[in-house]
Write a protein that holds these residues in place. Structure first.
Motif, PDB file in Angstrom:
ATOM      1  N   ILE A 176      38.589  34.437 -32.687  1.00  0.00           N
ATOM      2  CA  ILE A 176      39.918  34.078 -32.182  1.00  0.00           C
ATOM      3  C   ILE A 176      40.701  35.381 -31.968  1.00  0.00           C
ATOM      4  O   ILE A 176      40.771  36.209 -32.874  1.00  0.00           O
ATOM      5  N   ILE A 177      41.277  35.531 -30.775  1.00  0.00           N
ATOM      6  CA  ILE A 177      42.072  36.729 -30.485  1.00  0.00           C
ATOM      7  C   ILE A 177      43.092  36.382 -29.399  1.00  0.00           C
ATOM      8  O   ILE A 177      42.749  35.693 -28.428  1.00  0.00           O
ATOM      9  N   PRO A 178      44.356  36.814 -29.553  1.00  0.00           N
ATOM     10  CA  PRO A 178      45.355  36.512 -28.515  1.00  0.00           C
ATOM     11  C   PRO A 178      44.945  37.083 -27.158  1.00  0.00           C
ATOM     12  O   PRO A 178      44.412  38.190 -27.074  1.00  0.00           O
ATOM     13  N   LEU A 179      45.218  36.329 -26.109  1.00  0.00           N
ATOM     14  CA  LEU A 179      44.834  36.766 -24.769  1.00  0.00           C
ATOM     15  C   LEU A 179      45.545  38.064 -24.393  1.00  0.00           C
ATOM     16  O   LEU A 179      44.975  38.910 -23.698  1.00  0.00           O
TER      17      LEU A 179
ATOM     18  N   ARG B  34      48.204  32.132 -24.934  1.00  0.00           N
ATOM     19  CA  ARG B  34      47.108  31.398 -25.573  1.00  0.00           C
ATOM     20  C   ARG B  34      46.150  32.351 -26.268  1.00  0.00           C
ATOM     21  O   ARG B  34      46.225  33.571 -26.120  1.00  0.00           O
ATOM     22  N   ASN B  35      45.223  31.766 -27.030  1.00  0.00           N
ATOM     23  CA  ASN B  35      44.195  32.530 -27.732  1.00  0.00           C
ATOM     24  C   ASN B  35      42.850  32.361 -27.041  1.00  0.00           C
ATOM     25  O   ASN B  35      42.497  31.249 -26.622  1.00  0.00           O
ATOM     26  N   LEU B  36      42.106  33.451 -26.942  1.00  0.00           N
ATOM     27  CA  LEU B  36      40.709  33.381 -26.544  1.00  0.00           C
ATOM     28  C   LEU B  36      39.907  33.035 -27.791  1.00  0.00           C
ATOM     29  O   LEU B  36      40.071  33.675 -28.836  1.00  0.00           O
ATOM     30  N   ILE B  37      39.078  32.003 -27.714  1.00  0.00           N
ATOM     31  CA  ILE B  37      38.305  31.584 -28.887  1.00  0.00           C
ATOM     32  C   ILE B  37      36.837  31.405 -28.533  1.00  0.00           C
ATOM     33  O   ILE B  37      36.473  31.171 -27.378  1.00  0.00           O
ATOM     34  N   HIS B  38      35.988  31.545 -29.539  1.00  0.00           N
ATOM     35  CA  HIS B  38      34.570  31.232 -29.370  1.00  0.00           C
ATOM     36  C   HIS B  38      34.428  29.721 -29.263  1.00  0.00           C
ATOM     37  O   HIS B  38      35.166  28.969 -29.901  1.00  0.00           O
ATOM     38  N   GLU B  39      33.494  29.254 -28.456  1.00  0.00           N
ATOM     39  CA  GLU B  39      33.374  27.818 -28.192  1.00  0.00           C
ATOM     40  C   GLU B  39      33.101  26.998 -29.450  1.00  0.00           C
ATOM     41  O   GLU B  39      33.422  25.810 -29.509  1.00  0.00           O
ATOM     42  N   SER B  40      32.525  27.620 -30.501  1.00  0.00           N
ATOM     43  CA  SER B  40      32.253  26.882 -31.742  1.00  0.00           C
ATOM     44  C   SER B  40      33.548  26.406 -32.391  1.00  0.00           C
ATOM     45  O   SER B  40      33.543  25.429 -33.152  1.00  0.00           O
TER      46      SER B  40
END
Length: 315
Positions: free
Chosen positions: A40-43, A96-102
């Motif tokens: 998880i990391i902010p865009l 928004r946050n960029l997240i791993h699909e899991s």
């Protein structure tokens, strides 16, 4: 002169198209890498990291055009989520946050990781070449601590280094998931993988695990290792710094014996299911014997004639 101008224009146009494709592929690689590395990391942070490493900075408009397409890009194993996990429309895309699909599978996992990251503003940013290697979700830096654990597993299971590396996948997954207790992690992997650590090997495993845990980059602390984070904060609790556990030997023996037995029961049941599936598959492959049609029998085509007068006339 006209032909020369047109030719140059075509070449320039092809170059621009190729350049745009290369830039898009680079953005895809960055998004995939940061989804795997940080989870998880902010865009906005993604944008800053990319422009800090890419010599031809992306404009905010171009970057956001790409980001808007991320949720629909089937090649990527990452997504963008807003403050309301279930309704992105309430949050402007750049917030928004960029997240791993899991993270999409279980909101509790997302929520737990967000809680771990709360208050942690510093991010470890690998050099460009190293960061982009994380676009491969199986990439694992071969630190001295990793190699030591691989040697232990190879010796203990009597397998090659490559096979030992395959076994380590489950172990590394739990470490990055924040499981810092050596007994807890070995209990989990003994139940659900081929790595069985029996009580007599536990005390050899424990210091290797602690060393590996403390030198593995962890998404819970934004890509820092616990060792690095401890040096930054001087707070062992905040850094999740793993320490030696003084657990009675009989408790270790009981827990690990039960974990291995549970795995063996599961493997036995799985083997029986596979055997049943193979048996049914082999039965279905048996040739079906066709009933012989007599020459005076009704023709099976339904014509009402005798077989010898119909389809069997040429037999």
């Amino acid at each position: 002169m006209t032909n020369s101008t047109e030719k140059n224009y075509v070449l320039t146009n092809e170059y621009n198209q190729r350049s745009q494709k290369e830039q898009t592929e680079l953005l895809e690689k960055y998004f995939e890498a940061m989804g795997n590395f940080y989870c998880i990391i902010p865009l906005k942070k993604v944008y800053d990291i990319i422009n800090g490493q890419y010599e031809e900075n992306y404009s905010e408009d171009d970057f956001l055009k790409f980001a808007e397409a991320v949720p629909f890009n089937e090649r990527l194993h990452c997504d963008l989520v807003g403050e309301d996990f279930d309704d992105d429309s309430k949050t402007p895309i750049f917030e928004r946050n960029l997240i791993h699909e899991s993270m999409l599978v279980d909101y509790d996992v997302y929520d737990d990781l967000m809680y771990s990251k709360s208050g942690k503003k510093d991010y470890y940013i690998p050099p460009k070449e190293e960061l982009l290697k994380y676009a491969d979700d199986l990439y694992e830096p071969k630190s001295p601590q990793y190699r030591a654990m691989r040697s232990f597993v190879a010796k203990y299971k009597d397998v090659s280094a490559r096979e030992a590396e395959d076994c380590l996948f489950e172990l590394m997954f739990n470490i990055r998931d924040g499981v810092s207790s050596p007994l807890a992690v070995v209990n989990k992997v003994s139940r659900f993988s081929d790595i069985h650590i029996y009580a007599e090997h536990y005390y050899e495993f424990e210091p290797l695990f602690i060393d590996l845990y403390n030198h593995t980059r962890n998404p819970h602390i934004n890509g820092y290792t616990p060792e690095e984070y401890l040096q930054m904060t001087n707070d062992p609790d905040e850094s999740m710094y793993s320490v030696k556990e003084n657990i009675p030997e009989e408790e270790i023996f009981e827990e690990l014996s039960e974990a291995v037995a549970a795995c063996e029961r599961f493997q036995y049941q799985a083997r029986k299911v596979r055997e049943n599936i193979n048996m049914l598959a082999s039965q279905n492959k048996q040739p079906v014997k066709k009933k012989k049609i007599g020459r005076n029998d009704p023709c099976p085509c339904g014509s009402g004639k005798k077989y010898k007068k119909c389809c069997g006339a040429d037999s």
